[in-house]
Design a protein around this motif. Structure first.
Motif, PDB file in Angstrom:
ATOM      1  N   GLU A 244     -12.963 -82.096  66.523  1.00 37.07           N
ATOM      2  CA  GLU A 244     -13.504 -81.993  65.173  1.00 37.07           C
ATOM      3  C   GLU A 244     -15.018 -81.790  65.236  1.00 37.07           C
ATOM      4  OE1 GLU A 244     -12.006 -84.570  62.118  1.00 37.07           O
ATOM      5  OE2 GLU A 244     -10.536 -85.410  63.512  1.00 37.07           O
ATOM      6  N   LYS A 245     -15.472 -80.654  64.756  1.00 42.67           N
ATOM      7  CA  LYS A 245     -16.875 -80.278  64.880  1.00 42.67           C
ATOM      8  C   LYS A 245     -17.816 -81.268  64.217  1.00 42.67           C
ATOM      9  CE  LYS A 245     -16.129 -75.309  65.431  1.00 42.67           C
ATOM     10  NZ  LYS A 245     -16.432 -73.957  64.895  1.00 42.67           N
ATOM     11  N   MET A 246     -17.370 -81.921  63.138  1.00 37.50           N
ATOM     12  CA  MET A 246     -18.270 -82.806  62.395  1.00 37.50           C
ATOM     13  C   MET A 246     -18.744 -83.987  63.233  1.00 37.50           C
ATOM     14  SD  MET A 246     -16.059 -85.223  59.804  1.00 37.50           S
ATOM     15  CE  MET A 246     -17.503 -86.270  59.631  1.00 37.50           C
ATOM     16  N   PHE A 247     -17.987 -84.364  64.269  1.00 35.85           N
ATOM     17  CA  PHE A 247     -18.359 -85.514  65.083  1.00 35.85           C
ATOM     18  C   PHE A 247     -19.312 -85.160  66.236  1.00 35.85           C
ATOM     19  CE2 PHE A 247     -14.140 -87.300  63.538  1.00 35.85           C
ATOM     20  CZ  PHE A 247     -14.753 -88.123  62.593  1.00 35.85           C
ATOM     21  N   GLU A 248     -19.490 -83.860  66.489  1.00 33.36           N
ATOM     22  CA  GLU A 248     -20.496 -83.379  67.444  1.00 33.36           C
ATOM     23  C   GLU A 248     -20.348 -83.986  68.841  1.00 33.36           C
ATOM     24  OE1 GLU A 248     -24.411 -83.809  65.760  1.00 33.36           O
ATOM     25  OE2 GLU A 248     -23.792 -83.003  63.817  1.00 33.36           O
ATOM     26  N   VAL A 249     -19.107 -84.179  69.260  1.00 32.12           N
ATOM     27  CA  VAL A 249     -18.843 -84.731  70.593  1.00 32.12           C
ATOM     28  C   VAL A 249     -19.089 -83.653  71.642  1.00 32.12           C
ATOM     29  CG1 VAL A 249     -17.094 -85.739  72.105  1.00 32.12           C
ATOM     30  CG2 VAL A 249     -17.170 -86.366  69.683  1.00 32.12           C
ATOM     31  N   THR A 250     -19.851 -83.987  72.675  1.00 28.56           N
ATOM     32  CA  THR A 250     -20.191 -83.022  73.717  1.00 28.56           C
ATOM     33  C   THR A 250     -19.282 -83.174  74.935  1.00 28.56           C
ATOM     34  OG1 THR A 250     -21.766 -84.474  74.846  1.00 28.56           O
ATOM     35  CG2 THR A 250     -22.601 -83.185  72.969  1.00 28.56           C
ATOM     36  N   ASP A 251     -19.356 -82.184  75.826  1.00 31.89           N
ATOM     37  CA  ASP A 251     -18.599 -82.264  77.071  1.00 31.89           C
ATOM     38  C   ASP A 251     -19.055 -83.451  77.902  1.00 31.89           C
ATOM     39  OD1 ASP A 251     -17.190 -80.003  76.388  1.00 31.89           O
ATOM     40  OD2 ASP A 251     -18.422 -78.637  77.579  1.00 31.89           O
ATOM     41  N   LEU A 252     -20.358 -83.750  77.857  1.00 31.49           N
ATOM     42  CA  LEU A 252     -20.872 -84.903  78.597  1.00 31.49           C
ATOM     43  C   LEU A 252     -20.320 -86.204  78.021  1.00 31.49           C
ATOM     44  CD1 LEU A 252     -22.687 -86.090  80.778  1.00 31.49           C
ATOM     45  CD2 LEU A 252     -24.595 -86.035  79.130  1.00 31.49           C
ATOM     46  N   ASP A 253     -20.230 -86.301  76.692  1.00 31.15           N
ATOM     47  CA  ASP A 253     -19.628 -87.485  76.066  1.00 31.15           C
ATOM     48  C   ASP A 253     -18.211 -87.695  76.597  1.00 31.15           C
ATOM     49  OD1 ASP A 253     -21.888 -87.850  74.431  1.00 31.15           O
ATOM     50  OD2 ASP A 253     -21.033 -86.649  72.803  1.00 31.15           O
ATOM     51  N   MET A 254     -17.428 -86.610  76.647  1.00 35.76           N
ATOM     52  CA  MET A 254     -16.049 -86.708  77.106  1.00 35.76           C
ATOM     53  C   MET A 254     -15.972 -87.083  78.582  1.00 35.76           C
ATOM     54  SD  MET A 254     -13.743 -86.320  74.760  1.00 35.76           S
ATOM     55  CE  MET A 254     -12.304 -85.869  75.745  1.00 35.76           C
ATOM     56  N   PHE A 255     -16.833 -86.501  79.388  1.00 36.27           N
ATOM     57  CA  PHE A 255     -16.829 -86.796  80.820  1.00 36.27           C
ATOM     58  C   PHE A 255     -17.094 -88.277  81.070  1.00 36.27           C
ATOM     59  CE2 PHE A 255     -19.214 -87.245  84.829  1.00 36.27           C
ATOM     60  CZ  PHE A 255     -18.265 -86.779  85.724  1.00 36.27           C
ATOM     61  N   ILE A 256     -18.126 -88.806  80.410  1.00 33.72           N
ATOM     62  CA  ILE A 256     -18.463 -90.227  80.560  1.00 33.72           C
ATOM     63  C   ILE A 256     -17.333 -91.097  80.005  1.00 33.72           C
ATOM     64  CG2 ILE A 256     -20.059 -92.053  79.835  1.00 33.72           C
ATOM     65  CD1 ILE A 256     -22.261 -89.899  79.799  1.00 33.72           C
ATOM     66  N   GLY A 257     -16.783 -90.693  78.859  1.00 38.63           N
ATOM     67  CA  GLY A 257     -15.732 -91.467  78.223  1.00 38.63           C
ATOM     68  C   GLY A 257     -14.472 -91.573  79.059  1.00 38.63           C
ATOM     69  N   LYS A 258     -14.099 -90.487  79.726  1.00 36.10           N
ATOM     70  CA  LYS A 258     -12.893 -90.523  80.552  1.00 36.10           C
ATOM     71  C   LYS A 258     -13.053 -91.471  81.739  1.00 36.10           C
ATOM     72  CE  LYS A 258     -11.077 -85.992  79.268  1.00 36.10           C
ATOM     73  NZ  LYS A 258     -10.754 -84.615  79.717  1.00 36.10           N
ATOM     74  N   ILE A 259     -14.255 -91.510  82.296  1.00 28.46           N
ATOM     75  CA  ILE A 259     -14.513 -92.453  83.391  1.00 28.46           C
ATOM     76  C   ILE A 259     -14.420 -93.887  82.881  1.00 28.46           C
ATOM     77  CG2 ILE A 259     -16.254 -93.301  85.009  1.00 28.46           C
ATOM     78  CD1 ILE A 259     -17.299 -90.421  85.201  1.00 28.46           C
ATOM     79  N   ASN A 260     -15.073 -94.157  81.758  1.00 27.65           N
ATOM     80  CA  ASN A 260     -15.046 -95.518  81.204  1.00 27.65           C
ATOM     81  C   ASN A 260     -13.654 -95.919  80.759  1.00 27.65           C
ATOM     82  OD1 ASN A 260     -17.757 -96.250  81.562  1.00 27.65           O
ATOM     83  ND2 ASN A 260     -18.391 -95.224  79.671  1.00 27.65           N
ATOM     84  N   CYS A 261     -12.903 -94.979  80.219  1.00 29.13           N
ATOM     85  CA  CYS A 261     -11.535 -95.280  79.789  1.00 29.13           C
ATOM     86  C   CYS A 261     -10.680 -95.712  80.982  1.00 29.13           C
ATOM     87  CB  CYS A 261     -10.928 -94.057  79.108  1.00 29.13           C
ATOM     88  SG  CYS A 261      -9.279 -94.345  78.422  1.00 29.13           S
TER      89      CYS A 261
END
Length: 287
Positions: A244-261
């Motif tokens: 969803e574009k409105m949340f402005e999530v970046t590829d870096l956000d996802m990369f860090i999030g997957k590690i933390n998850c």
């Protein structure tokens, strides 16, 4: 618009086989310092004594309904928010607990900030065991105060876990319900968090920096039955949110999030195996 004589708050409990805990849950709601509320309980055709316990309470604010057939969590959760009369809504699972000033403090945020654009007020929460003993006195992953939806969503993604809390943590305006599609169990583990995201599309979050409720871990909760799917389902939720574009999530956000998850999933699995001998509540300490 709220009509004269109607409660300001609707608290609703979608209940299924909560015989062990439902009395404490109901009592914690009826004992609130804030009293202008209705309590609606929807029993999803329980096979234990849950309905009888709930129906035994004699309080004019409380109404109990029994489904003719089992609707499952998604169906029953959505039924529980279909007939609310309050200006504000709180859904509480049948094994969780509200602390006495929960409604008072959450309602105050909305009433002191009318037309403010806040769509969700959450509080910190305590983690308790089946006997009600505190395991973690306060989960504090979001700072006190108001947060823009974009900022809080990107933080959530980066942390790879539910930083907003379970249903009992939140209070929201009933006027926003028509602008949501209700609770969706397409990704079962994040049914509550996906609903929070719907509300955050409509306004800001306000976080109260106090533990105003308790989330119980036990082998009787729905999330405990999801087990090892926790990691994969949270990643699926993250990917949906990031699209969803409105949340402005970046590829870096996802990369860090997957590690933390992955870290949260492994840590919680070990924690619950130590707690109960089996992985009862995957993600409970960190969800």
């Amino acid at each position: 618009m709220k009509r004269r004589g109607e409660p300001l708050v609707t608290v609703t409990i979608p209940m299924y086989n909560n015989e062990r805990f439902i009395r404490q849950t109901i009592e914690s709601i009826l004992d609130q310092t804030y009293t202008n509320f209705e309590l609606l309980i929807y029993d999803d055709n329980s096979t234990d004594g849950s309905y009888e316990i709930a129906a035994s309470f004699k309080d004019p604010r409380l109404r109990v309904f029994k489904n003719e057939r089992n609707l499952g969590p998604e169906g029953n959760w959505n039924r529980s928010i279909n007939e609310v009369r309050g200006k504000y809504v709180k859904l509480v699972c049948g094994d969780d607990v509200l602390y006495p000033d929960c409604l008072e403090k959450q309602v105050a945020v909305f009433e002191k900030n009318p037309c403010s654009g806040i769509s969700l007020v959450c509080s910190q929460r305590t983690i308790i065991d089946p006997e009600g003993k505190s395991l973690i006195k306060k989960i504090n992953l979001v700072d006190k105060g108001r947060h823009k939806a974009v900022d809080i969503t990107r933080k959530l993604i980066r942390m790879g876990t539910n930083i907003l809390g379970e249903p009992a943590c939140g209070l929201y305006p009933s006027s926003l319900l028509p602008y949501t599609h209700g609770y969706s169990a397409r990704v079962p583990y994040t049914i509550d968090l996906e609903f929070w995201m719907q509300l955050l599309r409509l306004g800001d979050l306000y976080m109260i920096d106090e533990s105003l409720c308790a989330f119980r871990i036990s082998d009787e909760s729905w999330s405990s039955r999801i087990g090892d799917m926790r990691y994969h389902q949270f990643i699926e939720f993250m990917e949906q949110t990031a699209s969803e574009k409105m949340f402005e999530v970046t590829d870096l956000d996802m990369f860090i999030g997957k590690i933390n998850c992955a870290v949260h999933s492994m840590t919680s699995t070990v924690g619950f195996k130590l707690f109960a001998g089996t992985a009862q509540e995957e993600g409970g300490f960190f969800s």
